[in-house]
Design a protein around this motif. Structure first.
Motif, PDB file in Angstrom:
ATOM      1  N   ALA A  15       0.843  -1.204   0.000  1.00 25.23           N
ATOM      2  CA  ALA A  15       0.000   0.000   0.000  1.00 25.23           C
ATOM      3  C   ALA A  15       0.875   1.250   0.000  1.00 25.23           C
ATOM      4  O   ALA A  15       0.572   2.243  -0.666  1.00 25.23           O
ATOM      5  N   GLU A  16       1.996   1.168   0.726  1.00 23.62           N
ATOM      6  CA  GLU A  16       2.908   2.314   0.801  1.00 23.62           C
ATOM      7  C   GLU A  16       3.464   2.647  -0.591  1.00 23.62           C
ATOM      8  O   GLU A  16       3.536   3.812  -0.992  1.00 23.62           O
ATOM      9  N   PHE A  17       3.843   1.599  -1.319  1.00 24.36           N
ATOM     10  CA  PHE A  17       4.397   1.824  -2.659  1.00 24.36           C
ATOM     11  C   PHE A  17       3.330   2.411  -3.586  1.00 24.36           C
ATOM     12  O   PHE A  17       3.554   3.406  -4.286  1.00 24.36           O
ATOM     13  N   ALA A  18       2.151   1.808  -3.575  1.00 23.19           N
ATOM     14  CA  ALA A  18       1.078   2.274  -4.458  1.00 23.19           C
ATOM     15  C   ALA A  18       0.755   3.741  -4.183  1.00 23.19           C
ATOM     16  O   ALA A  18       0.669   4.558  -5.108  1.00 23.19           O
ATOM     17  N   ARG A  19       0.607   4.070  -2.905  1.00 23.68           N
ATOM     18  CA  ARG A  19       0.283   5.465  -2.565  1.00 23.68           C
ATOM     19  C   ARG A  19       1.457   6.392  -2.847  1.00 23.68           C
ATOM     20  O   ARG A  19       1.282   7.542  -3.256  1.00 23.68           O
ATOM     21  N   GLY A  20       2.652   5.853  -2.682  1.00 22.03           N
ATOM     22  CA  GLY A  20       3.847   6.652  -2.949  1.00 22.03           C
ATOM     23  C   GLY A  20       4.008   6.972  -4.432  1.00 22.03           C
ATOM     24  O   GLY A  20       4.379   8.105  -4.793  1.00 22.03           O
ATOM     25  N   VAL A  21       3.742   6.012  -5.295  1.00 21.60           N
ATOM     26  CA  VAL A  21       3.828   6.262  -6.738  1.00 21.60           C
ATOM     27  C   VAL A  21       2.862   7.386  -7.121  1.00 21.60           C
ATOM     28  O   VAL A  21       3.222   8.322  -7.840  1.00 21.60           O
ATOM     29  N   ARG A  22       1.637   7.264  -6.588  1.00 16.83           N
ATOM     30  CA  ARG A  22       0.622   8.295  -6.888  1.00 16.83           C
ATOM     31  C   ARG A  22       1.080   9.664  -6.379  1.00 16.83           C
ATOM     32  O   ARG A  22       0.992  10.679  -7.097  1.00 16.83           O
ATOM     33  N   ALA A  23       1.597   9.705  -5.158  1.00 18.37           N
ATOM     34  CA  ALA A  23       1.986  10.979  -4.548  1.00 18.37           C
ATOM     35  C   ALA A  23       3.176  11.597  -5.289  1.00 18.37           C
ATOM     36  O   ALA A  23       3.207  12.808  -5.531  1.00 18.37           O
ATOM     37  N   ILE A  24       4.132  10.770  -5.664  1.00 22.32           N
ATOM     38  CA  ILE A  24       5.312  11.296  -6.355  1.00 22.32           C
ATOM     39  C   ILE A  24       4.927  11.817  -7.738  1.00 22.32           C
ATOM     40  O   ILE A  24       5.350  12.913  -8.142  1.00 22.32           O
ATOM     41  N   ALA A  25       4.118  11.059  -8.474  1.00 25.84           N
ATOM     42  CA  ALA A  25       3.702  11.516  -9.803  1.00 25.84           C
ATOM     43  C   ALA A  25       2.973  12.851  -9.707  1.00 25.84           C
ATOM     44  O   ALA A  25       3.227  13.777 -10.490  1.00 25.84           O
ATOM     45  N   THR A  26       2.081  12.960  -8.725  1.00 28.98           N
ATOM     46  CA  THR A  26       1.353  14.208  -8.543  1.00 28.98           C
ATOM     47  C   THR A  26       2.302  15.351  -8.187  1.00 28.98           C
ATOM     48  O   THR A  26       2.215  16.444  -8.742  1.00 28.98           O
ATOM     49  N   ARG A  27       3.227  15.073  -7.285  1.00 31.22           N
ATOM     50  CA  ARG A  27       4.170  16.103  -6.824  1.00 31.22           C
ATOM     51  C   ARG A  27       5.011  16.660  -7.969  1.00 31.22           C
ATOM     52  O   ARG A  27       5.219  17.865  -8.083  1.00 31.22           O
ATOM     53  N   ILE A  28       5.496  15.774  -8.839  1.00 29.35           N
ATOM     54  CA  ILE A  28       6.396  16.211  -9.913  1.00 29.35           C
ATOM     55  C   ILE A  28       5.643  16.536 -11.206  1.00 29.35           C
ATOM     56  O   ILE A  28       6.257  16.917 -12.202  1.00 29.35           O
ATOM     57  N   GLY A  29       4.328  16.381 -11.208  1.00 28.22           N
ATOM     58  CA  GLY A  29       3.555  16.725 -12.402  1.00 28.22           C
ATOM     59  C   GLY A  29       3.758  15.759 -13.554  1.00 28.22           C
ATOM     60  O   GLY A  29       3.685  16.128 -14.727  1.00 28.22           O
ATOM     61  N   ALA A  30       4.029  14.502 -13.228  1.00 29.49           N
ATOM     62  CA  ALA A  30       4.188  13.468 -14.256  1.00 29.49           C
ATOM     63  C   ALA A  30       2.949  12.584 -14.284  1.00 29.49           C
ATOM     64  O   ALA A  30       2.184  12.535 -13.318  1.00 29.49           O
ATOM     65  N   ALA A  31       2.767  11.873 -15.391  1.00 25.80           N
ATOM     66  CA  ALA A  31       1.643  10.948 -15.494  1.00 25.80           C
ATOM     67  C   ALA A  31       1.989   9.645 -14.778  1.00 25.80           C
ATOM     68  O   ALA A  31       3.109   9.150 -14.883  1.00 25.80           O
ATOM     69  N   PHE A  32       1.023   9.114 -14.076  1.00 21.42           N
ATOM     70  CA  PHE A  32       1.165   7.791 -13.466  1.00 21.42           C
ATOM     71  C   PHE A  32       0.342   6.832 -14.321  1.00 21.42           C
ATOM     72  O   PHE A  32      -0.877   6.937 -14.409  1.00 21.42           O
ATOM     73  N   ILE A  33       1.046   5.897 -14.977  1.00 21.57           N
ATOM     74  CA  ILE A  33       0.402   4.934 -15.884  1.00 21.57           C
ATOM     75  C   ILE A  33       0.401   3.563 -15.231  1.00 21.57           C
ATOM     76  O   ILE A  33       1.462   3.040 -14.865  1.00 21.57           O
ATOM     77  N   LEU A  34      -0.765   2.984 -15.067  1.00 24.26           N
ATOM     78  CA  LEU A  34      -0.861   1.630 -14.528  1.00 24.26           C
ATOM     79  C   LEU A  34      -0.979   0.662 -15.715  1.00 24.26           C
ATOM     80  O   LEU A  34      -1.865   0.808 -16.560  1.00 24.26           O
ATOM     81  N   ASP A  35      -0.056  -0.287 -15.788  1.00 28.09           N
ATOM     82  CA  ASP A  35      -0.068  -1.253 -16.892  1.00 28.09           C
ATOM     83  C   ASP A  35      -0.857  -2.481 -16.458  1.00 28.09           C
ATOM     84  O   ASP A  35      -0.333  -3.390 -15.816  1.00 28.09           O
ATOM     85  N   GLU A  36      -2.137  -2.489 -16.832  1.00 31.87           N
ATOM     86  CA  GLU A  36      -3.018  -3.621 -16.523  1.00 31.87           C
ATOM     87  C   GLU A  36      -3.217  -4.511 -17.748  1.00 31.87           C
ATOM     88  O   GLU A  36      -4.225  -5.225 -17.832  1.00 31.87           O
ATOM     89  N   VAL A  37      -2.280  -4.485 -18.686  1.00 29.87           N
ATOM     90  CA  VAL A  37      -2.412  -5.338 -19.867  1.00 29.87           C
ATOM     91  C   VAL A  37      -2.599  -6.794 -19.443  1.00 29.87           C
ATOM     92  O   VAL A  37      -3.457  -7.499 -19.964  1.00 29.87           O
ATOM     93  N   ARG A  38      -1.804  -7.229 -18.461  1.00 30.21           N
ATOM     94  CA  ARG A  38      -1.877  -8.623 -18.047  1.00 30.21           C
ATOM     95  C   ARG A  38      -2.933  -8.853 -16.972  1.00 30.21           C
ATOM     96  O   ARG A  38      -3.552  -9.907 -16.902  1.00 30.21           O
ATOM     97  N   THR A  39      -3.145  -7.863 -16.105  1.00 28.97           N
ATOM     98  CA  THR A  39      -4.002  -8.057 -14.925  1.00 28.97           C
ATOM     99  C   THR A  39      -5.453  -7.619 -15.122  1.00 28.97           C
ATOM    100  O   THR A  39      -6.312  -7.989 -14.313  1.00 28.97           O
ATOM    101  N   GLY A  40      -5.713  -6.859 -16.175  1.00 24.68           N
ATOM    102  CA  GLY A  40      -7.003  -6.195 -16.334  1.00 24.68           C
ATOM    103  C   GLY A  40      -8.200  -7.124 -16.213  1.00 24.68           C
ATOM    104  O   GLY A  40      -8.256  -8.158 -16.856  1.00 24.68           O
ATOM    105  N   PHE A  41      -9.170  -6.734 -15.384  1.00 22.51           N
ATOM    106  CA  PHE A  41     -10.449  -7.432 -15.206  1.00 22.51           C
ATOM    107  C   PHE A  41     -10.293  -8.804 -14.552  1.00 22.51           C
ATOM    108  O   PHE A  41     -11.225  -9.596 -14.521  1.00 22.51           O
ATOM    109  N   ARG A  42      -9.088  -9.080 -14.012  1.00 20.78           N
ATOM    110  CA  ARG A  42      -8.877 -10.286 -13.197  1.00 20.78           C
ATOM    111  C   ARG A  42      -8.727  -9.949 -11.715  1.00 20.78           C
ATOM    112  O   ARG A  42      -8.928 -10.804 -10.868  1.00 20.78           O
ATOM    113  N   LEU A  43      -8.356  -8.710 -11.401  1.00 22.67           N
ATOM    114  CA  LEU A  43      -8.137  -8.344  -9.992  1.00 22.67           C
ATOM    115  C   LEU A  43      -9.289  -7.502  -9.456  1.00 22.67           C
ATOM    116  O   LEU A  43      -9.811  -7.766  -8.376  1.00 22.67           O
ATOM    117  N   ASP A  44      -9.671  -6.482 -10.205  1.00 22.68           N
ATOM    118  CA  ASP A  44     -10.742  -5.577  -9.779  1.00 22.68           C
ATOM    119  C   ASP A  44     -11.230  -4.879 -11.047  1.00 22.68           C
ATOM    120  O   ASP A  44     -10.434  -4.234 -11.734  1.00 22.68           O
TER     121      ASP A  44
END
Lengths: 416, 416
Positions: free
Chosen positions: B217-246
């Protein structure tokens, strides 16, 4: 003279455009968007196709000279091809590995394309051109790719015609030359200082918005000779032209064979497929690179491709396309003259491009296309069009009756 | 105890392998090749699938835990999905523009994925990750892409795990960090000196050949916070996981939403399709880039995707997958213990990865997989596997009967 026809029904199309704008960037993106770049009557959304006809979502019928921008090559809903695909679809498409169609299609391409000793398959034309480039780099150990200025070889960061989101590094290994200009190609070779991995060219110049230009024999033979001399791969990009000019390869007419050819679009009559074929010298390098895709081994599109290529070969589909294309070009040219227009038609008759003389802002060609579309003839005002083996001389005759009216309407908007 | 079973029939498979080697570089390339990297009994060519079963070209039947490496998510030959696709196929796939399914699917994704305000479609997972990266660069005007070391995001020159044919420029804009390690991510941000366009991560670490690792959870929230802080896009690659987890997004469990998500594989139950979805902030940039493909607007795969996502949502497909996956993991673990093996199973139960303790050269896991395959259970010795909504508890029970024998056979080859 009757000029403006009643605008065709656009209710469903308009509703879908509005909904698309809400949930898709730009509404529709890429080469099929009509927003802001096409005549006002142009449909955006389609419901079906059969033979050489398409229907938009408002059920307006068109004689179609776009062939889905190339993928349709043997008629929409071709019963032979669709049956071959459906026979595999009921068994499965993406499975745990390839089906027998993978091998059968590779064998058929090796039999059909004169220079081909092997084949690989993917899903986009861009995949095919990219695989060929990466293979060339793996074989030669060099980096630079020489391409003709404005030539389109795909929509990845190496090739996309629009710089948005593209970095300097994406284009760092590309050097451009002028099509049909060997001196310019030699200058590009010199600029690369011995580091040329590949030269990629389309069989003729078919850049959107420009008159098409056939390759000269001198250029074709020169590209081959230069690539051989410098030990670089010569890649022919037949993504757009494949199986419309010569089943054995577009430059067979010149006795010129590339090291690798990229195919897509018409190869499976609309089923998603791309292929790279190559000669023995590049087979080991092609096996050394890592390329793959989730759906690349699916048997359905490969079964469709076997059926498509077999049908085109056995029925001489290219001759049929040429007969229709010639009749349409001749008919349009005499109609234009009769209405006092200077119509410029360029490129092979099976992939025509048209423009009007003294029409730099495309106003006349937009008006003409708009008038034709309202009469059920789907043309394009700034991109090459396509013929298929399903286009009959009757289709052409019917289309020409309507384009004669479209010329008349255009003349009324642009009086002499 | 009966140990070695009779090798299953491999006549058709062997013949196709020989023919493929003659006309395809490496025979079969990419993630589905079995030559030199899989147990000897592993089939290469397949003829069909139904539900959670596949049949190879010699008509050997398998309970399939690969799901075509992900595309199959609701059962091979799913009648509801195939009917939806077939209904559009008879009308046409590639037409002169998109069909209504294009809009309907975009709307459905916007409704389903929590952070999505828009969607775009393509044909490969690589297309989707690439579109997201180019969009991020267009929006930010920056160049660098931060990705986790060894993380796979596609097979183009930016991402392919094999350096053959890749140039220095292809990777010049990529900086790597360690998954689940925010200090490492911060170091990558610092190295980029203000030029980060995007951070791309998979929802969990699923690199081939390695134990899988769930995101903290720390990593997930940290990625989001860092991307927001530096004004970069946060891209989640769900190519493999999509519609199998949530269905709403893999990191909804952490309350973390990306700027863009890439989907492919399971989105249309095997029909070729990829999608990028994003938030309002990136919509204009996504409209500004040029991406397109010959088959991207085809309605068949989109109709299949609407049917697939609707079915998964309405039947709670993810719950079904989890029930089967949990039963299989528990069963394998107790069997391994009973036979004296230390079996390590990692990642979500719907996408399991297995290895044996003290088996660095993969000899035990290869022997076990080989024994399972000969008994009609398709496992993978070094890549994550997949469950689908078609995997029943009966399938799992039958598979476990066979894996118990496979463990016994493996033990006989590696005596305590």
């Amino acid at each position: 003279m009757t000029l403006l026809t009643t605008p065709r029904l656009r209710t469903a199309d308009s509703a879908l455009r509005d909904r698309a704008l809400a949930v898709v960037p730009g509404g529709v993106y890429g080469h099929m968007t009509v927003l802001q770049q096409m005549p006002p009557s142009y449909p955006q959304f389609y419901s079906r196709g059969a033979g050489a006809r398409v229907w938009d979502v408002d059920d307006n019928e068109y004689i179609d000279f776009m062939c889905a921008f190339g993928p349709m090559i043997a008629g929409y809903a071709n019963p032979v091809i669709d049956a071959a695909a459906a026979a595999q679809q009921v068994k499965g498409d993406a499975l745990a590995g390839p089906s027998r169609h993978f091998v059968e299609l590779a064998e058929l391409l090796v039999d059909t394309v004169a220079h081909a000793d092997w084949a690989m398959f993917a899903k986009n034309g861009t995949d095919a051109t990219s695989i060929a480039v990466v293979t060339a780099r793996a074989e030669t150990g060099r980096t630079k790719l020489l391409k003709a200025r404005k030539a389109y070889h795909g929509a990845n960061a190496w090739f996309t015609p629009n710089p948005a989101g593209v970095t300097a590094a994406d284009r760092a290994d590309i050097i451009e030359f002028e099509y049909n200009d060997l001196a310019s190609l030699e200058a590009a070779v010199a600029e690369a200082e011995g580091d040329v991995a590949a030269i990629i060219v389309p069989p003729f110049r078919h850049d959107a918005l420009y008159d098409q230009e056939l390759a000269t024999a001198e250029f074709a033979r020169g590209v081959r000779a230069i690539a051989t001399r410098i030990g670089a791969a010569f890649i022919l990009d037949e993504v757009r032209t494949g199986f419309r000019l010569d089943m054995a390869g577009a430059w067979e007419q010149f006795g010129v064979r590339p090291d690798m050819t990229a195919f897509s679009k018409g190869i499976a009559n609309g089923y998603s497929l791309a292929a790279v074929v190559g000669g023995q010298a590049y087979k080991e390098a092609a096996a050394s690179i890592y390329v793959t895709g989730s759906f690349w081994m699916g048997g359905v599109a490969m079964a469709a491709a076997v059926a498509t290529l077999t049908l085109l070969r056995d029925t001489n589909g290219i001759r049929t396309m040429n007969a229709a294309g010639s009749a349409f070009r001749t008919g349009l040219q005499s109609q234009a003259a009769a209405h006092g227009f200077g119509l410029v038609q360029t490129g092979p008759v099976v992939m025509p491009f048209m423009r009007f003389d003294d029409d730099a802002e495309l106003r006349q060609v937009f008006a003409f296309t708009d008038a034709a579309v309202r009469r059920g003839v789907l043309l394009h005002p700034w991109h090459n069009m396509f013929f298929s083996a399903a286009h009959t001389l009757d289709d052409v005759a019917t289309a020409l009756e309507r384009t004669d009216e479209a010329f008349a309407e255009t003349r009324s908007l642009f009086p002499l």
